[in-house]
Design an enzyme around this catalytic site. Structure first.
Site, PDB file in Angstrom:
ATOM      1  N   HIS A 120      -4.989   8.757  12.610  1.00 35.71           N
ATOM      2  CA  HIS A 120      -4.654   9.912  11.775  1.00 35.71           C
ATOM      3  C   HIS A 120      -4.471  11.174  12.621  1.00 35.71           C
ATOM      4  O   HIS A 120      -3.585  11.985  12.351  1.00 35.71           O
ATOM      5  CB  HIS A 120      -5.727  10.114  10.701  1.00 35.71           C
ATOM      6  CG  HIS A 120      -5.719   9.036   9.662  1.00 35.71           C
ATOM      7  ND1 HIS A 120      -6.869   8.355   9.255  1.00 35.71           N
ATOM      8  CD2 HIS A 120      -4.700   8.472   8.974  1.00 35.71           C
ATOM      9  CE1 HIS A 120      -6.534   7.447   8.358  1.00 35.71           C
ATOM     10  NE2 HIS A 120      -5.237   7.490   8.169  1.00 35.71           N
ATOM     11  N   ASP A 157      -4.830   6.814   1.745  1.00 38.53           N
ATOM     12  CA  ASP A 157      -6.265   6.894   2.049  1.00 38.53           C
ATOM     13  C   ASP A 157      -6.718   8.336   2.314  1.00 38.53           C
ATOM     14  O   ASP A 157      -7.902   8.617   2.357  1.00 38.53           O
ATOM     15  CB  ASP A 157      -6.603   5.976   3.247  1.00 38.53           C
ATOM     16  CG  ASP A 157      -5.715   6.248   4.459  1.00 38.53           C
ATOM     17  OD1 ASP A 157      -5.133   5.279   4.990  1.00 38.53           O
ATOM     18  OD2 ASP A 157      -5.587   7.412   4.866  1.00 38.53           O
ATOM     19  N   GLU A 203       3.032   9.168  -2.647  1.00 35.52           N
ATOM     20  CA  GLU A 203       2.333   7.884  -2.508  1.00 35.52           C
ATOM     21  C   GLU A 203       2.750   6.994  -3.676  1.00 35.52           C
ATOM     22  O   GLU A 203       2.677   7.393  -4.828  1.00 35.52           O
ATOM     23  CB  GLU A 203       0.822   8.132  -2.521  1.00 35.52           C
ATOM     24  CG  GLU A 203      -0.047   6.918  -2.750  1.00 35.52           C
ATOM     25  CD  GLU A 203       0.192   5.773  -1.767  1.00 35.52           C
ATOM     26  OE1 GLU A 203       0.044   5.999  -0.544  1.00 35.52           O
ATOM     27  OE2 GLU A 203       0.524   4.670  -2.220  1.00 35.52           O
ATOM     28  N   ASP A 213       8.063   6.586  -5.128  1.00 35.00           N
ATOM     29  CA  ASP A 213       8.586   5.902  -3.936  1.00 35.00           C
ATOM     30  C   ASP A 213       9.126   6.946  -2.958  1.00 35.00           C
ATOM     31  O   ASP A 213       9.977   7.773  -3.330  1.00 35.00           O
ATOM     32  CB  ASP A 213       9.696   4.920  -4.367  1.00 35.00           C
ATOM     33  CG  ASP A 213      10.048   3.949  -3.246  1.00 35.00           C
ATOM     34  OD1 ASP A 213      10.345   2.782  -3.543  1.00 35.00           O
ATOM     35  OD2 ASP A 213      10.021   4.373  -2.064  1.00 35.00           O
ATOM     36  N   GLY A 214       8.685   6.868  -1.735  1.00 33.97           N
ATOM     37  CA  GLY A 214       9.072   7.870  -0.752  1.00 33.97           C
ATOM     38  C   GLY A 214      10.570   7.931  -0.509  1.00 33.97           C
ATOM     39  O   GLY A 214      11.125   9.012  -0.285  1.00 33.97           O
ATOM     40  N   ASP A 260       3.343   7.719   6.730  1.00 33.74           N
ATOM     41  CA  ASP A 260       2.149   6.906   6.996  1.00 33.74           C
ATOM     42  C   ASP A 260       2.207   5.722   6.041  1.00 33.74           C
ATOM     43  O   ASP A 260       1.486   5.665   5.033  1.00 33.74           O
ATOM     44  CB  ASP A 260       0.894   7.749   6.748  1.00 33.74           C
ATOM     45  CG  ASP A 260      -0.380   6.927   6.876  1.00 33.74           C
ATOM     46  OD1 ASP A 260      -1.397   7.319   6.269  1.00 33.74           O
ATOM     47  OD2 ASP A 260      -0.353   5.882   7.559  1.00 33.74           O
ATOM     48  N   THR A 305       2.765   1.469   4.943  1.00 32.32           N
ATOM     49  CA  THR A 305       2.377   0.114   5.305  1.00 32.32           C
ATOM     50  C   THR A 305       3.472  -0.433   6.215  1.00 32.32           C
ATOM     51  O   THR A 305       4.457   0.249   6.506  1.00 32.32           O
ATOM     52  CB  THR A 305       2.270  -0.740   4.024  1.00 32.32           C
ATOM     53  OG1 THR A 305       3.378  -0.422   3.175  1.00 32.32           O
ATOM     54  CG2 THR A 305       0.974  -0.459   3.284  1.00 32.32           C
ATOM     55  N   ASP A 306       3.310  -1.669   6.640  1.00 30.05           N
ATOM     56  CA  ASP A 306       4.335  -2.274   7.499  1.00 30.05           C
ATOM     57  C   ASP A 306       5.595  -2.586   6.689  1.00 30.05           C
ATOM     58  O   ASP A 306       5.569  -2.547   5.457  1.00 30.05           O
ATOM     59  CB  ASP A 306       3.756  -3.551   8.132  1.00 30.05           C
ATOM     60  CG  ASP A 306       2.762  -3.202   9.234  1.00 30.05           C
ATOM     61  OD1 ASP A 306       1.547  -3.193   8.940  1.00 30.05           O
ATOM     62  OD2 ASP A 306       3.202  -2.863  10.335  1.00 30.05           O
ATOM     63  N   PRO A 316       6.351  -2.935  -0.488  1.00 27.96           N
ATOM     64  CA  PRO A 316       6.828  -1.589  -0.852  1.00 27.96           C
ATOM     65  C   PRO A 316       7.150  -0.712   0.367  1.00 27.96           C
ATOM     66  O   PRO A 316       7.932   0.212   0.283  1.00 27.96           O
ATOM     67  CB  PRO A 316       5.681  -1.020  -1.684  1.00 27.96           C
ATOM     68  CG  PRO A 316       4.489  -1.836  -1.371  1.00 27.96           C
ATOM     69  CD  PRO A 316       4.997  -3.199  -1.016  1.00 27.96           C
TER      70      PRO A 316
HETATM   71  N1  SAM Z   1      -2.446   3.544   8.527  1.00 28.11           N
HETATM   72  C1  SAM Z   1      -1.786   2.412   7.924  1.00 28.11           C
HETATM   73  C2  SAM Z   1      -0.888   1.705   8.905  1.00 28.11           C
HETATM   74  O1  SAM Z   1      -0.598   2.291   9.932  1.00 28.11           O
HETATM   75  O2  SAM Z   1      -0.519   0.570   8.595  1.00 28.11           O
HETATM   76  C3  SAM Z   1      -1.102   2.841   6.670  1.00 28.11           C
HETATM   77  C4  SAM Z   1      -2.124   3.429   5.772  1.00 28.11           C
HETATM   78  S1  SAM Z   1      -1.733   3.938   4.196  1.00 28.11           S
HETATM   79  C5  SAM Z   1      -2.935   3.047   3.323  1.00 28.11           C
HETATM   80  C6  SAM Z   1      -0.203   3.166   3.768  1.00 28.11           C
HETATM   81  C7  SAM Z   1       0.225   3.691   2.411  1.00 28.11           C
HETATM   82  O3  SAM Z   1       1.634   3.592   2.223  1.00 28.11           O
HETATM   83  C8  SAM Z   1      -0.412   2.928   1.247  1.00 28.11           C
HETATM   84  O4  SAM Z   1      -1.207   3.827   0.492  1.00 28.11           O
HETATM   85  C9  SAM Z   1       0.810   2.413   0.432  1.00 28.11           C
HETATM   86  O5  SAM Z   1       0.541   2.391  -0.957  1.00 28.11           O
HETATM   87  C10 SAM Z   1       1.853   3.442   0.815  1.00 28.11           C
HETATM   88  N2  SAM Z   1       3.255   3.033   0.608  1.00 28.11           N
HETATM   89  C11 SAM Z   1       3.827   1.831   0.890  1.00 28.11           C
HETATM   90  N3  SAM Z   1       5.149   1.845   0.560  1.00 28.11           N
HETATM   91  C12 SAM Z   1       5.427   3.091   0.070  1.00 28.11           C
HETATM   92  C13 SAM Z   1       6.625   3.726  -0.433  1.00 28.11           C
HETATM   93  N4  SAM Z   1       7.781   3.068  -0.484  1.00 28.11           N
HETATM   94  N5  SAM Z   1       6.550   5.016  -0.838  1.00 28.11           N
HETATM   95  C14 SAM Z   1       5.363   5.694  -0.775  1.00 28.11           C
HETATM   96  N6  SAM Z   1       4.190   5.153  -0.339  1.00 28.11           N
HETATM   97  C15 SAM Z   1       4.224   3.860   0.098  1.00 28.11           C
END
Ligand code: SAM
Length: 275
Positions: A63, A87, A107, A139-140, A157, A159-160, A164
């Site tokens: 972070h 988070d 988010e 959705d971002g 930030d 997910t992979d 989503p």
């Molecule tokens: N630090 C982590 C990593 O490097 O893998 C990511 C942490 S954070 C929990 C990832 C966030 O992205 C999650 O809360 C997930 O719900 C969000 N997310 C995934 N796809 C998204 C989208 N299309 N738009 C907005 N948020 C999204």
């Protein structure tokens, strides 16, 4: 493995495992499978769709680096956009900057915010109650392609790029980010562990290069993002991030320092060759 173990399934034939001392929460949200558990080594751990997202013990490393490198390179970051980050760790770090007047966080999964506020209070540390925050559940990729607002720093930030998060690694997303970056603005994004997800680096380098005038990567080693250094992508139409000296600013950090800021742009050859 005992029945109380959690095996990360990000990689098909290899992964890290955790003994779950206690499962605190598990559910299938509208968007993803979410589990939160206690582990003796890492404290509380959250995983989404089989991939470790964050742990209490090492979250500060990721972070701080995803936040302070772009923020300290910008002369006056007043308007910040966070994509994902449910988070609350990125939000906490962004709000440490006194220049920040307004943070929009988009988010997709409200359950992640709600559960992390409850189970990971040290991640957000009250940041979700800060009056400067505008929290958008959505959705971002849609937000950046529809907003008329401009931002000095955009931080993805996510997910992979599976489920989503996949759309946040597309040209459509990058074009939307470019459109909402103010003059002198900088975009950064988590871009996977390059030794194991090399295709993510190559694809992002190519797509970012088709959209932005300047782009590259910097690195950080996050213990529970296994497989070696993690690459964080950066892009801008006007700023060459590696050549900007971080402005002087005494931040309460545990990993980020001005020296680390400058060193993180030194890329191993196998990563630099992807650019
Ligand atoms: N630090 C982590 C990593 O490097 O893998 C990511 C942490 S954070 C929990 C990832 C966030 O992205 C999650 O809360 C997930 O719900 C969000 N997310 C995934 N796809 C998204 C989208 N299309 N738009 C907005 N948020 C999204």
């Amino acid at each position: 493995m005992s029945e109380l173990s959690y095996l990360e399934t990000l990689h098909p034939s290899w992964g890290q495992a955790f003994i779950m001392d206690e499962v605190l929460f598990e559910s299938k949200t509208e968007h993803q499978h979410l589990i939160i558990f206690n582990n003796a080594q890492w404290g509380r751990v959250m995983a989404l769709d089989g991939v470790i997202q964050t742990t209490e013990r090492d979250e500060f490393i990721y972070h701080e680096m995803l936040t302070h490198v772009p923020m300290m390179a910008h002369p006056k970051p007043q308007r910040v956009l966070i994509i994902g980050g449910g988070d609350g760790g990125i939000l906490r770090e962004v709000l440490k900057h006194s220049d920040v007047e307004q943070v929009t966080q988009v988010e997709i999964d409200e359950a992640v915010v709600t559960l992390c506020r409850e189970y990971f209070p040290n991640h957000s540390q009250g940041a979700y109650d800060d009056p400067r925050l505008n929290l958008v559940i959505g959705d971002g990729v849609d937000f950046v392609n529809q907003t008329q607002q401009k931002f000095d720093v955009v931080i993805s930030d996510s997910t992979d790029p599976v489920g989503p998060g996949e759309v946040l690694f597309t040209s459509r997303f990058y074009q939307g980010v470019q459109a909402c970056l103010a003059e002198g603005g900088v975009f950064v994004a988590q871009n996977g562990v390059s030794f194991l997800q090399g295709d993510e680096v190559r694809t992002s380098a190519q797509r970012l290069g088709l959209t932005f005038a300047k782009r590259g990567f910097y690195t950080v080693a996050v213990p529970t993002y296994v497989g070696g250094i993690m690459t964080l992508a950066w892009a801008s139409d006007s700023v060459d991030l590696p050549s900007v000296m971080p402005r002087g600013f005494e931040l309460a950090t545990r990993y980020y320092t001005p020296a680390v800021h400058q060193a993180c742009f030194a890329l191993p050859r196998y990563v630099a060759e992807q650019l």
